[in-house]
Design a protein around this motif. Structure first.
Motif, mmCIF file in Angstrom:
data_model
loop_
_atom_site.group_PDB
_atom_site.id
_atom_site.type_symbol
_atom_site.label_atom_id
_atom_site.label_comp_id
_atom_site.label_asym_id
_atom_site.label_seq_id
_atom_site.Cartn_x
_atom_site.Cartn_y
_atom_site.Cartn_z
ATOM 1 N N SER A 2 -20.739 5.340 -5.485
ATOM 2 C CA SER A 2 -21.551 5.721 -6.649
ATOM 3 C C SER A 2 -20.764 6.454 -7.729
ATOM 4 N N GLN A 3 -19.470 6.145 -7.831
ATOM 5 C CA GLN A 3 -18.647 6.755 -8.863
ATOM 6 C C GLN A 3 -17.885 5.677 -9.622
ATOM 7 N N LYS A 4 -17.611 5.948 -10.873
ATOM 8 C CA LYS A 4 -16.779 5.057 -11.672
ATOM 9 C C LYS A 4 -15.379 5.030 -11.074
ATOM 10 N N PRO A 5 -14.771 3.855 -10.917
ATOM 11 C CA PRO A 5 -13.430 3.806 -10.329
ATOM 12 C C PRO A 5 -12.422 4.591 -11.160
ATOM 13 N N VAL A 6 -11.492 5.224 -10.462
ATOM 14 C CA VAL A 6 -10.474 6.060 -11.101
ATOM 15 C C VAL A 6 -9.143 5.322 -11.070
ATOM 16 N N GLU A 7 -8.565 5.111 -12.234
ATOM 17 C CA GLU A 7 -7.258 4.454 -12.307
ATOM 18 C C GLU A 7 -6.162 5.509 -12.339
ATOM 19 N N MET A 8 -5.114 5.288 -11.568
ATOM 20 C CA MET A 8 -3.975 6.206 -11.586
ATOM 21 C C MET A 8 -2.702 5.492 -11.160
ATOM 22 N N VAL A 9 -1.590 6.070 -11.548
ATOM 23 C CA VAL A 9 -0.281 5.584 -11.121
ATOM 24 C C VAL A 9 0.173 6.435 -9.943
ATOM 25 N N LEU A 10 0.471 5.782 -8.828
ATOM 26 C CA LEU A 10 0.947 6.519 -7.653
ATOM 27 C C LEU A 10 2.464 6.697 -7.775
ATOM 28 N N SER A 11 2.855 7.739 -8.479
ATOM 29 C CA SER A 11 4.269 7.939 -8.804
ATOM 30 C C SER A 11 5.111 8.213 -7.574
ATOM 31 N N ASN A 12 4.566 8.977 -6.659
ATOM 32 C CA ASN A 12 5.335 9.352 -5.465
ATOM 33 C C ASN A 12 4.505 9.111 -4.214
ATOM 34 N N LEU A 13 5.102 8.479 -3.229
ATOM 35 C CA LEU A 13 4.472 8.247 -1.936
ATOM 36 C C LEU A 13 5.258 8.962 -0.857
ATOM 37 N N TYR A 14 4.542 9.400 0.188
ATOM 38 C CA TYR A 14 5.186 10.132 1.277
ATOM 39 C C TYR A 14 4.705 9.565 2.610
ATOM 40 N N ASP A 15 5.630 9.455 3.560
ATOM 41 C CA ASP A 15 5.223 8.975 4.881
ATOM 42 C C ASP A 15 4.545 10.101 5.651
ATOM 43 N N GLU A 16 4.152 9.832 6.894
ATOM 44 C CA GLU A 16 3.384 10.822 7.650
ATOM 45 C C GLU A 16 4.203 12.057 8.010
ATOM 46 N N ASN A 17 5.531 11.988 7.833
ATOM 47 C CA ASN A 17 6.380 13.158 8.064
ATOM 48 C C ASN A 17 6.673 13.928 6.787
ATOM 49 N N GLY A 18 6.086 13.462 5.682
ATOM 50 C CA GLY A 18 6.284 14.141 4.408
ATOM 51 C C GLY A 18 7.527 13.707 3.661
ATOM 52 N N GLU A 19 8.201 12.659 4.165
ATOM 53 C CA GLU A 19 9.407 12.162 3.502
ATOM 54 C C GLU A 19 9.001 11.170 2.402
ATOM 55 N N GLU A 20 9.659 11.288 1.240
ATOM 56 C CA GLU A 20 9.328 10.391 0.147
ATOM 57 C C GLU A 20 9.749 8.966 0.466
ATOM 58 N N ILE A 21 8.909 7.999 0.113
ATOM 59 C CA ILE A 21 9.181 6.597 0.393
ATOM 60 C C ILE A 21 8.970 5.782 -0.883
ATOM 61 N N GLU A 22 9.605 4.618 -0.956
ATOM 62 C CA GLU A 22 9.484 3.758 -2.123
ATOM 63 C C GLU A 22 8.337 2.769 -1.996
ATOM 64 N N THR A 23 7.954 2.464 -0.761
ATOM 65 C CA THR A 23 6.906 1.471 -0.560
ATOM 66 C C THR A 23 6.122 1.763 0.717
ATOM 67 N N ALA A 24 4.856 1.409 0.701
ATOM 68 C CA ALA A 24 4.033 1.433 1.923
ATOM 69 C C ALA A 24 3.984 -0.005 2.426
ATOM 70 N N ASN A 25 4.855 -0.351 3.335
ATOM 71 C CA ASN A 25 5.053 -1.754 3.696
ATOM 72 C C ASN A 25 4.825 -2.053 5.164
ATOM 73 N N HIS A 26 4.266 -1.094 5.915
ATOM 74 C CA HIS A 26 3.972 -1.336 7.332
ATOM 75 C C HIS A 26 2.460 -1.323 7.544
ATOM 76 N N ALA A 27 1.976 -2.313 8.250
ATOM 77 C CA ALA A 27 0.532 -2.439 8.448
ATOM 78 C C ALA A 27 -0.052 -1.182 9.073
ATOM 79 N N MET A 28 -1.094 -0.654 8.451
ATOM 80 C CA MET A 28 -1.852 0.501 8.935
ATOM 81 C C MET A 28 -1.030 1.780 9.001
ATOM 82 N N MET A 29 0.074 1.831 8.254
ATOM 83 C CA MET A 29 0.885 3.044 8.260
ATOM 84 C C MET A 29 0.148 4.178 7.555
#
Length: 405
Positions: free
Chosen positions: A357-384
């Motif tokens: 029930s909310q208007k979709p929010v557009e954003m740029v995901l500038s930085n991604l982090y894996d589950e250990n808090g390490e910065e990553i370039e891509t989320a490329n593993h299924a269900m990671m």
């Protein structure tokens, strides 16, 4: 004023959760027997019980389908089917066969009964008689106009609910009564096994030249002579309400959880927007655009405004797909959004986050982090598991999607 019900489909527990989370007033689902969709996973008894309990805790109703046309050898098992529906505390059974209607009244006299669109109800006399036989609701044939629906409403008991399909795939046959699938591949559409031969492309073969195929043209547009467009009535909520419709039914028990999420949410927001000012209803573009962000065929308004002139699509039977789900939000804590990946995407991608029930929010995901808090370039593993920082918070289950174009 008649309060419109948003009725969403659920082919399994994931789709059921999507429907409930994204605003359905009621959900319809099936089991392995007696349902018009045999291909989805459907619900075992324990799953049905869990679903109904979850729904009732959230103020949502559950309708169970038993709308096939059963043969003699299936009748003995119907009593157990009804008893389990009662035990699970479903709110209504959806039935097409008059014999099953009578058996429901015998086995579960207090059970609410809805008459399926498979019955082919097109006039007020039939609707009246079904009400007199114990039906609480009729799901009208898709082939009716708004004027015809209004007349049925005016000439039947106000205690009779009127439900109609407002969104999703349309069948080239009358209210789903089709024999093509059974003739061509021995899969009975009236028993939930349709192979959808209406979506196939057809060619002509001359008997003396068996390996030479000639296109079959209905006109210059192409060869998919039986392929219907999808129905979409989201811009006409006011007209449906004025015609006396009680429940707005979304087709799609065999479709994805993402489809259920987006379309249910869109109709929820459209109905809520209608009630803000019923006399001056104009749907905001951003709500209308939501139904174009799921996999769909070209849209039309079905028969609501009379016999459709542009309801067939001759070029191909494929779907238009402009967005992919890339992740789902699990939680938000201290300015960090924690997610589970669904499809590969990259840091720097522009995405939309869709919450109920909310208007979709557009954003740029500038930085991604894996589950250990390490910065990553891509989320490329299924269900990671991954995360990103945001000043905004989003509820669990928020969908993150990315345009494919």
């Amino acid at each position: 004023m008649n309060k419109l019900e948003v009725l969403a489909p659920a082919g399994d527990e994931e789709r059921f959760a999507a429907a409930v989370d994204y605003g359905a007033d009621a959900v319809y689902l099936g089991r392995k027997q007696f349902g018009m969709r045999s291909s989805p996973m459907n619900f075992e008894f324990e799953q049905l019980c869990r679903a109904v309990q979850t729904a009732h805790d959230r103020g949502v109703k559950v309708y169970l389908t038993c709308n096939t046309l059963p043969r003699n050898n299936e009748i003995p098992s119907f009593e157990q089917f009804v008893k389990e529906a009662v035990e699970a505390k479903v709110d209504a059974l959806i039935v097409a066969d008059i014999g099953l209607l009578m058996l429901i009244k015998k086995y579960a006299p207090d059970m609410e009964i809805h008459i399926s669109t498979q019955t082919g109800i097109v006039n007020y006399v039939t609707a009246r008689e079904l009400y007199n036989m114990g039906a609480k609701r009729v799901v009208l044939a898709r082939e009716l106009s708004l004027d015809e629906i209004a007349e049925i409403r005016a000439k039947t008991s106000p205690d009779l609910d009127i439900e109609t399909f407002v969104h999703g795939a349309m069948c080239v046959s009358f209210s789903g009564r089709c024999l093509l699938s059974q003739y061509l591949v021995n899969r009975d559409a009236n028993r939930g096994e349709c192979a959808q031969p209406c979506r196939w492309g057809y060619h002509l073969v001359e008997e003396k030249r068996p390996n030479e195929f000639f296109p079959v043209f209905e006109d210059e547009k192409g060869t998919y002579i039986l392929n219907s467009k999808d129905m979409c009535m989201i811009e006409h909520i006011d007209k449906l309400a004025k015609a006396g419709v009680t429940s707005l039914k979304i087709e799609g028990r065999a479709k994805s959880a993402y489809y259920v999420t987006v379309v249910t949410n869109a109709y929820r927001m459209a109905v809520d927007h209608y009630y803000k000012d019923p006399d001056n209803f104009v749907l905001p573009d951003w709500i209308r655009d939501e139904v174009y962000k799921v996999s769909h065929r070209k849209y039309c308004n079905g028969f609501f405004f009379g016999t459709p002139e542009e309801s067939q699509y001759y070029e191909n039977s494929g779907y238009i797909r402009n967005y992919d789900v890339v992740a789902v939000v699990e939680s938000c804590e201290n300015g960090v959004v924690y997610c589970t990946q669904r499809n590969k995407f990259f840091a720097g991608d522009t995405v939309e986050l869709l919450a109920p029930s909310q208007k979709p929010v557009e954003m740029v995901l500038s930085n991604l982090y894996d589950e250990n808090g390490e910065e990553i370039e891509t989320a490329n593993h299924a269900m990671m598991k991954f995360s990103f920082r945001s000043d905004l918070t989003f509820p669990k289950g928020t969908v993150i999607r990315k345009a494919t174009e």
